[in-house]
Enzyme design. Structure first.
Site, PDB file in Angstrom:
ATOM      1  N   CYS A 270       0.825  -1.209   0.000  1.00 24.29           N
ATOM      2  CA  CYS A 270       0.000   0.000   0.000  1.00 24.29           C
ATOM      3  C   CYS A 270       0.864   1.266   0.000  1.00 24.29           C
ATOM      4  O   CYS A 270       1.604   1.498  -0.939  1.00 24.29           O
ATOM      5  CB  CYS A 270      -0.984  -0.037   1.159  1.00 24.29           C
ATOM      6  SG  CYS A 270      -2.364   1.128   0.957  1.00 24.29           S
TER       7      CYS A 270
ATOM      8  N   LYS B 232     -12.018   8.298  -1.748  1.00 18.20           N
ATOM      9  CA  LYS B 232     -11.324   7.137  -1.215  1.00 18.20           C
ATOM     10  C   LYS B 232     -11.711   5.872  -1.965  1.00 18.20           C
ATOM     11  O   LYS B 232     -12.892   5.605  -2.199  1.00 18.20           O
ATOM     12  CB  LYS B 232     -11.633   6.976   0.274  1.00 18.20           C
ATOM     13  CG  LYS B 232     -10.832   5.864   0.958  1.00 18.20           C
ATOM     14  CD  LYS B 232     -11.141   5.805   2.449  1.00 18.20           C
ATOM     15  CE  LYS B 232     -10.279   4.779   3.161  1.00 18.20           C
ATOM     16  NZ  LYS B 232     -10.524   4.730   4.615  1.00 18.20           N
TER      17      LYS B 232
ATOM     18  N   HIS C 122      -4.502  -5.003  -0.046  1.00 17.20           N
ATOM     19  CA  HIS C 122      -4.276  -5.564   1.296  1.00 17.20           C
ATOM     20  C   HIS C 122      -4.770  -7.001   1.355  1.00 17.20           C
ATOM     21  O   HIS C 122      -5.799  -7.302   1.987  1.00 17.20           O
ATOM     22  CB  HIS C 122      -4.994  -4.727   2.355  1.00 17.20           C
ATOM     23  CG  HIS C 122      -4.333  -3.418   2.647  1.00 17.20           C
ATOM     24  ND1 HIS C 122      -3.204  -3.314   3.421  1.00 17.20           N
ATOM     25  CD2 HIS C 122      -4.636  -2.159   2.251  1.00 17.20           C
ATOM     26  CE1 HIS C 122      -2.837  -2.040   3.507  1.00 17.20           C
ATOM     27  NE2 HIS C 122      -3.685  -1.319   2.802  1.00 17.20           N
TER      28      HIS C 122
ATOM     29  N   GLU D 198      -3.645  -9.219   3.065  1.00 22.93           N
ATOM     30  CA  GLU D 198      -3.484  -9.734   4.435  1.00 22.93           C
ATOM     31  C   GLU D 198      -4.623  -9.353   5.365  1.00 22.93           C
ATOM     32  O   GLU D 198      -4.676  -9.812   6.521  1.00 22.93           O
ATOM     33  CB  GLU D 198      -2.163  -9.228   5.025  1.00 22.93           C
ATOM     34  CG  GLU D 198      -2.166  -7.780   5.523  1.00 22.93           C
ATOM     35  CD  GLU D 198      -2.104  -6.731   4.428  1.00 22.93           C
ATOM     36  OE1 GLU D 198      -2.166  -5.523   4.747  1.00 22.93           O
ATOM     37  OE2 GLU D 198      -1.998  -7.104   3.239  1.00 22.93           O
TER      38      GLU D 198
ATOM     39  N   ARG E 105     -15.099   3.347  12.212  1.00 26.15           N
ATOM     40  CA  ARG E 105     -14.247   4.397  12.791  1.00 26.15           C
ATOM     41  C   ARG E 105     -14.511   5.733  12.109  1.00 26.15           C
ATOM     42  O   ARG E 105     -14.666   6.763  12.769  1.00 26.15           O
ATOM     43  CB  ARG E 105     -12.780   3.999  12.622  1.00 26.15           C
ATOM     44  CG  ARG E 105     -11.762   5.049  13.082  1.00 26.15           C
ATOM     45  CD  ARG E 105     -10.425   4.814  12.418  1.00 26.15           C
ATOM     46  NE  ARG E 105     -10.492   5.013  10.976  1.00 26.15           N
ATOM     47  CZ  ARG E 105      -9.574   4.563  10.107  1.00 26.15           C
ATOM     48  NH1 ARG E 105      -8.531   3.875  10.544  1.00 26.15           N
ATOM     49  NH2 ARG E 105      -9.715   4.795   8.807  1.00 26.15           N
TER      50      ARG E 105
END
Length: 308
Positions: free
Chosen positions: A142, A163, A235, A237, A249
């Site tokens: 990333c 985003k 990502h 992972e 969040r």
């Protein structure tokens, strides 16, 4: 085969409950075998979550891994207890005289800053330069991938209009790469970022090859010739609930954000997320460790050749 991590690292109990074979340092001392030495530079604020995610995916391979954790010293973590950092993390100064079979540089929540404005940028540059002749194969993730492409090749990151957030379908641009061996024609990867690297900028650099991309998420995996360096924008992972935690969040903080795409059933955040990337995520790391670390790293790490 197991992943060897410090005896009391929080990840030990978590991974043991998931039936992932973990070997503590104490037990590993009784084995006459050289494990693969993997260095993890963890730039994420919630370091325990990231170290657990990567320990999980590295531990689900047939190879024995010895994981060493390091952190920057020019940035004070606000989200991880100092006791944890002192107990389990080394600094670059502690490891700079050593060599490693592989190294992972994580992402970091600083992508809206210019690289030079990041408080640990100079330290990161020193580490990336050091890695050229002290690490056999590098994996940048990333923001870490964007930082690596910028430092090594001068490729700038660019801002997205909003985003990029969710789980997106990808295809191989270079299916012959051993990193993608066993991948389906379409595979899914989570992304969570405000910036991207333009395909044309990468294609203008001799020696860089785009291995996989997505029509919506853009370039995903970039490799140097020979696989000594990989730059991964997504990502693989991530845990099942990582995107969910990020979404809640931001909502709770009053940040305007869309529901992550292709993640919740019917795009309904009240429903349990669908995990569609786990098998390819495990395969990605298994292939990296097998073909680009284990199969080609020298037994004596002192004989490592410098990355061009």
């Amino acid at each position: 085969m197991p992943i060897k991590i410090p005896n009391d690292l929080p990840a030990v109990q978590i991974l043991a409950q998931e039936n992932i074979f973990v070997m503590t340092e104490t037990r590993a001392m009784t084995q006459d075998i050289r494990p693969l030495r993997i260095l993890l530079l963890n730039l994420m604020p919630k370091k325990i979550e990231t170290e657990t995610q990567l320990s999980r995916i590295l531990g689900n391979t047939p190879l024995q891994i010895e994981l060493t954790l390091i952190r920057t010293t020019t940035h004070v973590s606000q989200n991880t207890a100092e006791e944890h950092l002192l107990a389990f993390y080394k600094t670059f100064a502690d490891v700079k005289d050593e060599s490693f079979d592989g190294m992972i540089i994580t992402g970091a929540p600083v992508e809206l800053l210019d690289f030079e404005k990041v408080d640990y940028w100079d330290e990161l540059c020193e580490i990336m330069e050091w890695s050229k002749d002290h690490v056999h194969s590098m994996l940048h993730i990333c923001w870490g991938a964007q930082a690596g492409l910028y430092y090594h090749y001068g490729i700038k990151k660019r801002m997205l209009p909003q985003k990029l957030f969710g789980v997106f379908p990808h295809k191989a641009d270079y299916a012959q790469s051993m990193l993608l061996r066993g991948f389906d024609d379409t595979f899914y990867v989570p992304h969570s970022r405000y910036t991207y690297v333009d395909r044309k900028d990468i294609e203008s650099i001799d020696g860089l090859k785009i291995l996989a991309s997505s029509p919506e998420a853009g370039v995903h995996i970039v490799s140097t010739a020979g696989g000594r360096q990989f730059f991964i924008m997504g990502h693989a992972e991530y845990d099942a609930l990582t995107l969910d935690a990020e979404y809640r969040r931001d909502i709770n903080s009053g940040v305007k954000i869309d529901v992550p795409k292709n993640y919740y059933p019917d795009n309904d955040p009240s429903k349990e997320p669908i995990v569609s990337w786990r098998s390819h995520g495990n395969l990605l790391y298994t292939n990296w460790l097998n073909y680009f670390v284990y199969q080609s790293t020298p037994y004596d790490l002192k004989t490592l050749k410098k990355i061009d």
